[in-house]
Design a protein around this motif. Structure first.
Motif, mmCIF file in Angstrom:
data_model
loop_
_atom_site.group_PDB
_atom_site.id
_atom_site.type_symbol
_atom_site.label_atom_id
_atom_site.label_comp_id
_atom_site.label_asym_id
_atom_site.label_seq_id
_atom_site.Cartn_x
_atom_site.Cartn_y
_atom_site.Cartn_z
ATOM 1 N N SER A 192 8.088 27.234 -39.684
ATOM 2 C CA SER A 192 6.724 27.296 -40.211
ATOM 3 C C SER A 192 6.321 25.874 -40.585
ATOM 4 N N ALA A 193 5.026 25.568 -40.487
ATOM 5 C CA ALA A 193 4.572 24.207 -40.784
ATOM 6 C C ALA A 193 4.843 23.820 -42.236
ATOM 7 N N LYS A 194 5.089 24.804 -43.091
ATOM 8 C CA LYS A 194 5.347 24.499 -44.508
ATOM 9 C C LYS A 194 6.828 24.313 -44.809
ATOM 10 N N GLU A 195 7.654 24.412 -43.770
ATOM 11 C CA GLU A 195 9.102 24.429 -44.005
ATOM 12 C C GLU A 195 9.751 23.059 -43.827
ATOM 13 N N ILE A 196 9.145 22.034 -44.389
ATOM 14 C CA ILE A 196 9.724 20.704 -44.180
ATOM 15 C C ILE A 196 11.115 20.598 -44.814
ATOM 16 N N LYS A 197 11.334 21.306 -45.907
ATOM 17 C CA LYS A 197 12.664 21.215 -46.527
ATOM 18 C C LYS A 197 13.720 21.889 -45.637
ATOM 19 N N LEU A 198 13.339 22.993 -44.999
ATOM 20 C CA LEU A 198 14.261 23.628 -44.048
ATOM 21 C C LEU A 198 14.485 22.726 -42.840
ATOM 22 N N PHE A 199 13.443 22.032 -42.435
ATOM 23 C CA PHE A 199 13.558 21.088 -41.322
ATOM 24 C C PHE A 199 14.613 20.028 -41.653
ATOM 25 N N TYR A 200 14.590 19.540 -42.892
ATOM 26 C CA TYR A 200 15.591 18.542 -43.282
ATOM 27 C C TYR A 200 16.992 19.158 -43.361
ATOM 28 N N ASP A 201 17.094 20.414 -43.786
ATOM 29 C CA ASP A 201 18.411 21.082 -43.756
ATOM 30 C C ASP A 201 18.923 21.140 -42.313
ATOM 31 N N PHE A 202 17.999 21.440 -41.403
ATOM 32 C CA PHE A 202 18.326 21.527 -39.971
ATOM 33 C C PHE A 202 18.823 20.173 -39.453
ATOM 34 N N LEU A 203 18.132 19.099 -39.827
ATOM 35 C CA LEU A 203 18.546 17.769 -39.376
ATOM 36 C C LEU A 203 19.917 17.409 -39.960
ATOM 37 N N ASP A 204 20.133 17.761 -41.215
ATOM 38 C CA ASP A 204 21.432 17.492 -41.841
ATOM 39 C C ASP A 204 22.560 18.205 -41.105
ATOM 40 N N LEU A 205 22.228 19.373 -40.563
ATOM 41 C CA LEU A 205 23.238 20.163 -39.857
ATOM 42 C C LEU A 205 23.494 19.638 -38.446
ATOM 43 N N HIS A 206 22.414 19.224 -37.761
ATOM 44 C CA HIS A 206 22.561 18.945 -36.326
ATOM 45 C C HIS A 206 22.591 17.471 -35.940
ATOM 46 N N LEU A 207 22.174 16.571 -36.805
ATOM 47 C CA LEU A 207 22.163 15.159 -36.387
ATOM 48 C C LEU A 207 23.507 14.443 -36.537
ATOM 49 N N PRO A 208 24.356 14.832 -37.501
ATOM 50 C CA PRO A 208 25.682 14.204 -37.484
ATOM 51 C C PRO A 208 26.360 14.502 -36.137
ATOM 52 N N SER A 209 27.103 13.563 -35.636
ATOM 53 C CA SER A 209 27.766 13.660 -34.323
ATOM 54 C C SER A 209 26.803 13.408 -33.173
ATOM 55 N N LYS A 210 25.611 12.911 -33.467
ATOM 56 C CA LYS A 210 24.671 12.597 -32.390
ATOM 57 C C LYS A 210 24.534 11.071 -32.233
ATOM 58 N N GLY A 211 25.584 10.338 -32.577
ATOM 59 C CA GLY A 211 25.598 8.905 -32.310
ATOM 60 C C GLY A 211 25.006 8.045 -33.404
ATOM 61 N N LEU A 212 24.427 8.667 -34.424
ATOM 62 C CA LEU A 212 23.811 7.884 -35.501
ATOM 63 C C LEU A 212 24.889 7.416 -36.474
ATOM 64 N N PRO A 213 24.628 6.311 -37.195
ATOM 65 C CA PRO A 213 25.549 5.969 -38.280
ATOM 66 C C PRO A 213 25.496 7.053 -39.347
ATOM 67 N N GLU A 214 26.311 6.921 -40.366
ATOM 68 C CA GLU A 214 26.407 8.003 -41.353
ATOM 69 C C GLU A 214 25.029 8.351 -41.928
ATOM 70 N N MET A 215 24.914 9.604 -42.349
ATOM 71 C CA MET A 215 23.598 10.134 -42.719
ATOM 72 C C MET A 215 22.993 9.435 -43.935
ATOM 73 N N THR A 216 23.822 8.737 -44.697
ATOM 74 C CA THR A 216 23.304 8.040 -45.880
ATOM 75 C C THR A 216 23.022 6.566 -45.606
ATOM 76 N N SER A 217 23.223 6.115 -44.365
ATOM 77 C CA SER A 217 22.924 4.713 -44.052
ATOM 78 C C SER A 217 21.415 4.500 -44.040
ATOM 79 N N ASP A 218 20.992 3.272 -44.291
ATOM 80 C CA ASP A 218 19.554 3.007 -44.330
ATOM 81 C C ASP A 218 18.898 3.288 -42.976
ATOM 82 N N PHE A 219 19.609 2.980 -41.889
ATOM 83 C CA PHE A 219 19.037 3.238 -40.564
ATOM 84 C C PHE A 219 18.747 4.730 -40.390
ATOM 85 N N THR A 220 19.744 5.549 -40.668
ATOM 86 C CA THR A 220 19.559 6.989 -40.465
ATOM 87 C C THR A 220 18.534 7.546 -41.445
ATOM 88 N N LEU A 221 18.549 7.045 -42.675
ATOM 89 C CA LEU A 221 17.551 7.525 -43.639
ATOM 90 C C LEU A 221 16.139 7.230 -43.161
#
Lengths: 121, 283
Positions: B106-135
């Protein structure tokens, strides 16, 4: 001189993510009266892991519509914001100031944009 | 009604094909649409997001949609990113580890969208999720997502899909909504009738916003700055306008028909961790 009041964004939005304009509005409503009263405020992003401009426009940018830039500079200190989000805060403040200095700027930009082209209204 | 789709590449032609699909079905209400993929030999996985947005727009007019004649290669791609299971295919193929799965919010689900990114973006070649680049990368994705809520009034939601290409060290992600397009929004807001590209050009100028009574117009600038620093690429397809930007060039083109969606596709070099205003960035 009054002591600085600490306001933690994470406590107000009840989340590590500041990504919602409504949450930004909540912060604005907390900070704005204090600044208006001449109170020094430290707005801390400690514990916040994500910030987007929708939140920043509503929480910080909107202050420039109510309070003078000089007063904000004197009274408001933003702390613990991750380096990654500093460009977003800078841009939000820059364009909020521009917006509140001239609220019809958007309409003017449309009429001035490509002035040689015919505009159908 | 049966419509055949050509190859769906992450390019002007790919989005143009979707604009043609939407146009061909524009009069269909309360009917049946079979979307044939028989002529499709290549599909970029992220294109599932705009395809989903367009098909859901058609489905929203009380139409029944089936995806038929799926050759083996597109079948594998669209099964592994979870797209086909949303159109009646059996939920048997495991999701690919390199896919950012096709998901509707839903367009109002930005927080769920971020949960989704937290789940699926690790292991996709990015530096750690807390790095400034990834943030900062996550931040610009949020800027794009929230536009669907703020500007597009997208009742059908936001569609997200992506793919990591390990050998190319490239992550491509599309965020699509089928709400009011950018050219429509500019024209409605100012009661004008600009051509689509002119309206999109205006919307891309830093500080320009269609929001009323509140500042804005920063999100796309941040996106552009990030892409510049990373030497990645961004595309926006909205209404009849297409814009593509990378560090060396930008391009505007007009689709044959109106694409009833706004799609932002971001491609980042996962080996280049420069981000906007990065202390080591000289340009």
């Amino acid at each position: 001189m009054s002591e600085q009041i600490l306001i933690r964004v994470a406590d107000l939005v009840n989340s590590p993510r500041a990504v919602d304009a409504d949450d930004g509005e909540r912060v604005f409503k907390e900070v704005c009266p204090l600044l208006r009263a001449g109170q020094k405020v430290q707005l801390s992003f400690d514990g916040i892991t994500m910030v987007i401009t929708a939140f920043l426009n509503a929480s910080v940018g909107k202050l420039y519509g109510d309070i003078s830039e000089e007063k904000i500079t004197e009274l408001l200190e933003v702390t613990n914001l991750r380096d990654a989000f500093q460009p977003a805060l800078d841009k939000s403040i820059q364009w909020s100031k521009a917006y509140f200095q001239n609220r019809s700027r958007m309409e003017e930009s449309v009429s001035e944009d490509f002035p040689n082209e015919e505009q159908s209204v | 009604m049966k419509i055949s789709l050509p190859n769906l590449l992450n390019s002007f032609d790919g989005f143009n094909a979707l604009s043609s699909l939407a146009d061909a079905a524009i009069g269909l209400t309360g009917g049946t649409l079979d979307v044939s993929l028989a002529a499709l030999s290549v599909v970029d996985p992220n294109m599932a997001a705009p395809l989903g947005a367009v098909l859901n727009t058609i489905r929203d007019r009380s139409n029944t949609i089936s995806i038929v004649d799926v050759p083996s290669l597109p079948l594998a791609v669209l099964e592994k990113n979870g797209f086909l299971r949303c159109f009646g295919y059996p939920d048997t193929a495991p999701l690919s580890g390199t896919a950012v799965p096709y998901t509707r919010f839903s367009a109002k689900e930005i927080k769920l969208f971020y949960d989704f990114l937290d789940l699926h973006l690790p292991s996709k070649g990015l530096p750690e999720m807390t790095s400034d680049f990834t943030l900062q990368f996550l931040q610009i994705l949020g800027e794009v997502f929230i536009n669907a809520e703020t500007h597009a009034d997208s009742s059908l939601g936001v569609f997200v899909c992506g793919q990591f290409y390990p050998h190319q060290q490239r992550l491509v992600l599309s965020i699509a909504d089928s709400g009011v397009t950018i050219p429509e929004r500019v024209n409605q807001r100012f009661n004008i009738n600009w051509p689509a590209i002119r309206a999109l050009r205006w919307a891309l100028v830093e500080g320009n916003t269609t929001k009323r009574d509140t500042p804005g117009g920063v999100g796309l600038k941040l996106l552009r700055d990030f892409i510049c620093a990373n030497r990645g690429q961004v595309q926006i397809a909205s209404g009849q306008a297409f814009w593509q930007f990378h560090a060396e060039a930008e391009e505007f083109r007009e689709f044959d028909h109106v694409l009833p969606a706004t799609v932002v596709t971001v491609a980042v070099d996962t080996a280049n961790w420069q981000f906007s205003d990065s202390p080591t960035l000289n340009t």
